[in-house]
Design a protein around this motif. Structure first.
Motif, mmCIF file in Angstrom:
data_model
loop_
_atom_site.group_PDB
_atom_site.id
_atom_site.type_symbol
_atom_site.label_atom_id
_atom_site.label_comp_id
_atom_site.label_asym_id
_atom_site.label_seq_id
_atom_site.Cartn_x
_atom_site.Cartn_y
_atom_site.Cartn_z
ATOM 1 N N MET A 157 67.502 -64.536 -74.324
ATOM 2 C CA MET A 157 68.885 -64.888 -73.793
ATOM 3 C C MET A 157 69.038 -64.138 -72.156
ATOM 4 O O MET A 157 68.613 -63.071 -72.135
ATOM 5 C CB MET A 157 69.951 -64.071 -74.974
ATOM 6 N N LEU A 158 69.959 -64.727 -71.522
ATOM 7 C CA LEU A 158 70.271 -64.176 -70.315
ATOM 8 C C LEU A 158 71.726 -63.656 -70.273
ATOM 9 O O LEU A 158 72.633 -64.362 -70.965
ATOM 10 C CB LEU A 158 70.183 -65.223 -69.338
ATOM 11 N N ALA A 159 72.108 -62.725 -69.659
ATOM 12 C CA ALA A 159 73.566 -62.376 -69.144
ATOM 13 C C ALA A 159 73.604 -62.427 -67.727
ATOM 14 O O ALA A 159 72.800 -61.977 -66.959
ATOM 15 C CB ALA A 159 73.667 -60.831 -69.357
ATOM 16 N N ALA A 204 73.537 -58.600 -78.592
ATOM 17 C CA ALA A 204 73.854 -60.107 -78.782
ATOM 18 C C ALA A 204 72.576 -60.734 -79.098
ATOM 19 O O ALA A 204 72.290 -61.452 -80.186
ATOM 20 C CB ALA A 204 74.543 -60.814 -77.575
ATOM 21 N N THR A 205 71.493 -60.336 -78.468
ATOM 22 C CA THR A 205 70.055 -60.867 -78.822
ATOM 23 C C THR A 205 69.660 -60.272 -80.039
ATOM 24 O O THR A 205 69.190 -60.914 -80.858
ATOM 25 C CB THR A 205 69.122 -60.196 -77.787
ATOM 26 N N ALA A 206 70.067 -58.917 -80.602
ATOM 27 C CA ALA A 206 69.825 -58.324 -81.880
ATOM 28 C C ALA A 206 70.147 -59.010 -83.014
ATOM 29 O O ALA A 206 69.617 -59.445 -83.848
ATOM 30 C CB ALA A 206 69.983 -56.867 -81.822
ATOM 31 N N TRP A 207 71.676 -59.294 -82.859
ATOM 32 C CA TRP A 207 72.168 -59.831 -83.865
ATOM 33 C C TRP A 207 72.241 -61.321 -84.050
ATOM 34 O O TRP A 207 71.661 -62.150 -85.059
ATOM 35 C CB TRP A 207 74.010 -59.914 -83.490
ATOM 36 N N SER A 208 71.548 -62.187 -82.793
ATOM 37 C CA SER A 208 71.121 -63.705 -82.909
ATOM 38 C C SER A 208 69.723 -63.720 -83.782
ATOM 39 O O SER A 208 69.590 -64.682 -84.596
ATOM 40 C CB SER A 208 70.851 -64.136 -81.367
ATOM 41 N N ALA A 209 68.923 -62.785 -83.270
ATOM 42 C CA ALA A 209 67.500 -62.623 -84.094
ATOM 43 C C ALA A 209 67.705 -62.091 -85.621
ATOM 44 O O ALA A 209 67.151 -62.581 -86.559
ATOM 45 C CB ALA A 209 66.734 -61.515 -83.596
ATOM 46 N N ALA A 210 68.753 -61.340 -85.682
ATOM 47 C CA ALA A 210 68.953 -60.956 -87.202
ATOM 48 C C ALA A 210 69.507 -62.063 -87.954
ATOM 49 O O ALA A 210 69.212 -62.120 -89.116
ATOM 50 C CB ALA A 210 69.962 -59.823 -87.270
ATOM 51 N N ALA A 267 74.944 -59.682 -61.301
ATOM 52 C CA ALA A 267 73.863 -59.271 -62.161
ATOM 53 C C ALA A 267 73.143 -60.258 -63.054
ATOM 54 O O ALA A 267 73.780 -61.453 -63.430
ATOM 55 C CB ALA A 267 74.281 -58.204 -63.454
ATOM 56 N N LEU A 268 72.049 -60.132 -63.152
ATOM 57 C CA LEU A 268 71.077 -60.958 -64.120
ATOM 58 C C LEU A 268 70.169 -60.308 -64.920
ATOM 59 O O LEU A 268 69.260 -59.495 -64.302
ATOM 60 C CB LEU A 268 70.128 -62.090 -63.054
ATOM 61 N N VAL A 269 70.247 -60.451 -66.089
ATOM 62 C CA VAL A 269 69.544 -59.565 -67.162
ATOM 63 C C VAL A 269 69.213 -60.387 -68.189
ATOM 64 O O VAL A 269 69.784 -61.664 -68.524
ATOM 65 C CB VAL A 269 70.588 -58.632 -68.012
ATOM 66 N N HIS A 270 67.579 -60.260 -68.524
ATOM 67 C CA HIS A 270 66.998 -61.063 -69.362
ATOM 68 C C HIS A 270 66.669 -60.012 -70.813
ATOM 69 O O HIS A 270 66.169 -58.948 -70.528
ATOM 70 C CB HIS A 270 65.810 -61.801 -68.750
ATOM 71 N N ALA A 271 66.858 -60.781 -72.090
ATOM 72 C CA ALA A 271 66.395 -59.838 -72.994
ATOM 73 C C ALA A 271 65.721 -60.834 -73.950
ATOM 74 O O ALA A 271 66.083 -61.944 -74.386
ATOM 75 C CB ALA A 271 67.785 -59.314 -73.904
ATOM 76 N N ARG A 272 64.604 -60.335 -74.824
ATOM 77 C CA ARG A 272 63.903 -61.368 -75.866
ATOM 78 C C ARG A 272 63.074 -60.129 -76.626
ATOM 79 O O ARG A 272 62.719 -59.214 -76.288
ATOM 80 C CB ARG A 272 63.027 -62.244 -75.192
ATOM 81 N N VAL A 284 64.030 -55.705 -72.325
ATOM 82 C CA VAL A 284 65.101 -56.082 -71.427
ATOM 83 C C VAL A 284 64.617 -55.797 -69.733
ATOM 84 O O VAL A 284 63.963 -54.921 -69.561
ATOM 85 C CB VAL A 284 66.344 -55.104 -71.476
ATOM 86 N N THR A 285 64.722 -57.047 -69.067
ATOM 87 C CA THR A 285 64.403 -56.959 -67.901
ATOM 88 C C THR A 285 65.446 -57.487 -66.760
ATOM 89 O O THR A 285 66.356 -58.105 -67.307
ATOM 90 C CB THR A 285 63.037 -57.576 -67.563
#
Length: 314
Positions: free
Chosen positions: A222-224, A272-278, A229-234, A301-302
């Motif tokens: 997911m991106l924020a 949000a990424t954690a809950w989506s994965a869960a 700002a630009l943040v990527h999490a996976r 997170v990057t």
């Protein structure tokens, strides 16, 4: 309180088969019926995690009776606006062998102007107790173009942050109306904006009036995106399971944090990424695995360069 609005609810029907074969005949155990629609899934997740919620939606016909009965048994606080049109159904067939899910969504039927006015009135009545307004899901064919902007406007007028998760032209209308947070997936973003690059597409929604865009990238995380700002999490490895409702769980995480006053995009993105994965680990939309706390620790997170970021799957 987190107030959710589901403009196009559905009775979600889920069957699990050993292997889904196109054109074949399949046998399954009794399916599961659950009152659904994206806003209701958001409310279910937030409620299960201890948040005060109220889910506003419509119900009509015999399907609507089953919908209302299941929702009442669920314990999720709700307010149902009766309509003449039959509540639609959504059918999910889970392929146990492949871990894939095939979904067939009925389009739904448009309530009358009087019925939409009753929905709007219900929202206005409840807003003084709300800390966040979530408007989530598709609009039925023929719904007034002004409906989503009106819902966003009453939230903003009440000083309540508004999170909108929708698609198509409605996504652009939500941005133009100044929704605080938008949560499309990559395909919805490209379809609505006509921009292939996900960062540029998200920034176009920011330019229209949104504060934060949470962009689902499927297995790529997911991106924020904000104006600055630009943040990527996976996760390093995608999870096998049922992705139905994963985006709704992400919206629920965002709503819970916004209700608590959190505005940091990295913190929101990680949760949000954690809950989506869960949610992927659970058989039904509207639930998340208690493993979400461990998953949150595993998320990478990057802060990528906007000019060079490309999802791994693109």
């Amino acid at each position: 309180m987190i107030l959710t609005v589901t403009p196009n609810p559905a009775l979600d029907l889920t069957w699990r088969v050993d292997r889904l074969v196109e054109g074949g005949t399949h046998r399954a155990d009794a399916g599961i019926a659950r009152a659904g629609g994206k806003g209701l899934n958001v409310a279910r997740v937030a409620h299960a995690e201890g948040e005060q919620v109220l889910a506003v939606t419509t119900t009509g016909g015999r399907v609507g009776e089953e919908f209302a009965a299941e929702l009442g048994a669920s314990g999720v606080p709700h307010a149902l606006v009766p309509v003449a049109a039959e509540t639609r159904r959504s059918i999910a067939v889970v392929d146990e062998a492949l871990g894939d899910t095939t979904i067939i969504n009925e389009r739904g039927m448009n309530p009358s102007d009087v019925e939409w006015a009753a929905v709007l009135g219900e929202v206005v009545e409840r807003l003084p107790s709300a800390r966040v307004l979530v408007i989530s899901g598709s609009l039925p064919p023929g719904a007034p173009d002004a409906l989503l902007p009106m819902l966003i406007a009453v939230g903003k007028d009440a000083g309540v942050p508004v999170i909108a998760d929708t698609s198509g032209p409605a996504l652009l209308r939500a941005a133009d109306a100044g929704a605080t947070v938008l949560k499309p997936n990559a395909a919805e973003l490209a379809d609505a904006t006509g921009i292939a690059d996900p960062v540029e597409g998200a920034r176009s929604l920011i330019d229209r009036g949104a504060e934060l865009v949470l962009l689902s990238l499927g297995a790529d995380g997911m991106l924020a995106v904000t104006a600055s700002a630009l943040v990527h999490a996976r996760l390093d490895e995608p999870l096998a399971g049922n992705p139905t409702g994963a985006g709704d769980a992400g919206v629920a995480a965002c709503a819970v944090l916004y209700a608590a006053g959190v505005r940091d995009p990295e913190q929101i993105l990680r949760r949000a990424t954690a809950w989506s994965a869960a949610a992927v680990l659970m058989p039904l939309a509207g639930d998340i695995s208690p493993r979400w706390t461990a998953l949150e620790q595993q998320i990478r997170v990057t802060h990528p360069d906007p000019s060079s970021f490309r999802p791994a799957s693109s």
